[in-house]
Write an enzyme that holds these catalytic residues in place. Sequence first.
Site, PDB file in Angstrom:
ATOM      1  N   LEU A 658       2.740  -2.193   4.017  1.00 19.68           N
ATOM      2  CA  LEU A 658       1.983  -1.475   3.095  1.00 19.68           C
ATOM      3  C   LEU A 658       1.946  -2.147   1.766  1.00 19.68           C
ATOM      4  CD1 LEU A 658       0.191   1.246   2.816  1.00 19.68           C
ATOM      5  CD2 LEU A 658       2.542   2.095   1.914  1.00 19.68           C
ATOM      6  N   HIS A 659       0.789  -2.185   1.197  1.00 16.07           N
ATOM      7  CA  HIS A 659       0.878  -2.929  -0.122  1.00 16.07           C
ATOM      8  C   HIS A 659      -0.290  -2.459  -0.826  1.00 16.07           C
ATOM      9  CE1 HIS A 659      -1.305  -5.769   2.458  1.00 16.07           C
ATOM     10  NE2 HIS A 659      -2.155  -6.148   1.462  1.00 16.07           N
TER      11      HIS A 659
END
Length: 762
Positions: A658-659
């Site tokens: 997740l970014h």
Amino acid sequence: MDPDGGGSPAVPTPSASTAGAPDAGAAAVEEGGGKQVLVVLVGPPGSGKSTFAEAILGGSGAGRHWARVCQDTIGNGKAGTKIQCLKAAADALKEGKSVLLDRCNLEREQRADFLKLGSHVHVDVHAVVLDLPAKVCISRSVNRRGHEGNLQGGMAAMVVNRMLKKKETPLLTEGFSRIMFCKDDNEIKKAVDMYNALGPSDCLDPGIFGQTTKGPIQVGIMKFLKKPESSEKSSGPKVTPSESMPQMQNHFSKQKTLEAGGTCPVEGENNKKKIEEQSRESIPSDISSRTLAFPSISTADFQFDLDRASDIIVDAVSIVLQKYDNIRLVLVDLSQRSRILSLVKDKAAKKNINSSRFLTFVGDITQLHSKGGLRCNVIANAANWRLKPGGGGVNAAIYNAAGEDLHRATKECADTLRPGSSVTVPLPSTSPLHQREGVTHIIHVLGPNMNPMRPDCLKNDYTKGSKILHEAYTSLFESFVAIAHNSCIEKQNTEPVLEKPVTGVTSPTDLKMKRGCSYDSERTKKHKLVQPNIPSNQAREGDNKRSGVTSTKTWGSWAQALYELAMHPENYKNSDSILEISDDFVVLNDLYPKAKRHVLIVSRRDGLDSLADVKKEHLPLLRTIHSAGVKWAQKFLEGDSSLVFRLGYHSVPSMRQLHLHIISQDFNSSSLKNKKHWNSFTTTFFLDSVDVIEEINQHGSANISSDDRVLAMELRCHRCRSAHPNIPKLKSHIANCKSSFPYHLLQKDRLLSSSTMHMDCS
DNA sequence: GTTCTAGAAC
DNA sequence: GTTCTAGAAC
């Protein structure tokens, strides 16, 4: 020199002799009985206003002192404003000079303050209207180089096109003592000579000179931007010139429609009442400019399966309504027992689409206001590929109702249409459809054909057909949003004129701009990758199926870099790219930044590969990441207050872990190379962090409705939503586009700038 | 995610 | 001939 050399009554001689005019100076102007003059030049870019003004300033003159007030140059490199021009004009008049006002002044409102100025200081205010054919102005402005206001190239064509549509002919009642129309270069030259010969004590006869009666301005931007395709090359449906292509089997029975009175199929109430109620409920009063009425595409004569079509309509509607808050869509059909309306209505209800923002409507799309009580400025036409009147169904009805104006206006915009695309045609105010129903724009749209009796039948290939139909609706809705957006902006902001957003033809497949826009297409430079400063044997492989990973996607080795970074940031801490490491996240410069500033905040939580894995329990982490994003955006804004940032996630990221992206909205980067790059940051594929947090808070998961399909969509400017045929043209456009951002981005702090963050931008 | 490259588009 | 896109490979 004889200022009236051509003997044209349009160009009168000065009423006083110009021979032996006294020496220049404010005093001389007063003494001779002549007055100072404020000449308001009226004309679009490319009409020759600056040339006109320069010719008088540089002319031998008759002793009168002239000053040129030019909005293009008054800002010293920045966009000039009307206020600056007013001040400069007032100052020059105070000094006893006559003034040449070199700005477009096409709209009455734009001229009004200068007329007031003239009356305060008791000078004659003249209008010189450079009334050249639109195509001349467009051609000149497109082709010129080194323009003072940097308005040139394809952008200029769109600006000129837009401005001409809003032109209001100057009237004596505005306060002009004299109005002169120049229709060609010869008349302009005579006007220049006349003003050059105007001595300080001379004055010109009052009145109107040179005006000829003209029909509404028909500007043809596409003539300059689009190269008509040859029929052999066209990939659109092909018919012989004599063939007609009716879009719907059911011929309209207008009488029947009128009696039907436009009843919503669902509720038996009077439609007018219902629409009005809905408008009061949640839609602003000027909703008509943000309402699109559209027929079902391809489901009648083109025999597209109704069930599939209804899925596509609901999906496309859902996407556009999520993206834009302030618009309303109305699916219209003539029949009380319309199956497509009931299918769509049921599916929309199941999908919880707000019924005041999307409704179905039984009635005649050409009489929505007069007979159905539904006000909308934009209607869609189920057009044929040749964009011709005739056939049957909606196409025939709209062309019949709009009259010859629509045919003419359409021809000015495009010659053909490909399945899956749309084209916006501004409807002239002379059209009965405009006058009676208030329709200002028609968007022609063409869908796929499944009818073997019609050209280019897809032979039940619903994979292809569904894709094209989805593209058709998406293109239609995006075209509409561009109109609605511009309408909204025009109401909010009346100046500076050149900064208004522009709308061109909105089909990328049909839009063929002339080559010539400059674009730096240097071959890709190699970017230095972040390398761990420890042996790579510590890097883990095959972690995809580790317990705790909830998404089923498998990740290639190249897609694991962020995961490795998040799990072992210590291995990367000497890299220049790493900006911050905390227990929860790592902040790094994107290795292939797609804008001047583009950083990633990578979550360090194992098991969260992408947004699809995020649940309510992760809200604190998301908020932490968001705060970090805001902090870094603020930091970058301190370094460059001109930047604007957006914080968000990719719906379906390429890289595991997740970014959050923090990306400046200039998109000025050589690493931004293709459609996928662009669309991943400017379509519904990009989910704003604020929205993600809200959705997860309310529903327990993020709404990831976009998939890879949106990445293949047409290239549209993220600000003005204009369409562009390829990446270089798009880049060239966005480098100059000064339109404000779409309405929905201006809400809820989706955009962070020095002004939204209350920073000192001086 | 990028790079490479064939072939379409101009 | 050059520019640009899109798909395969990584």
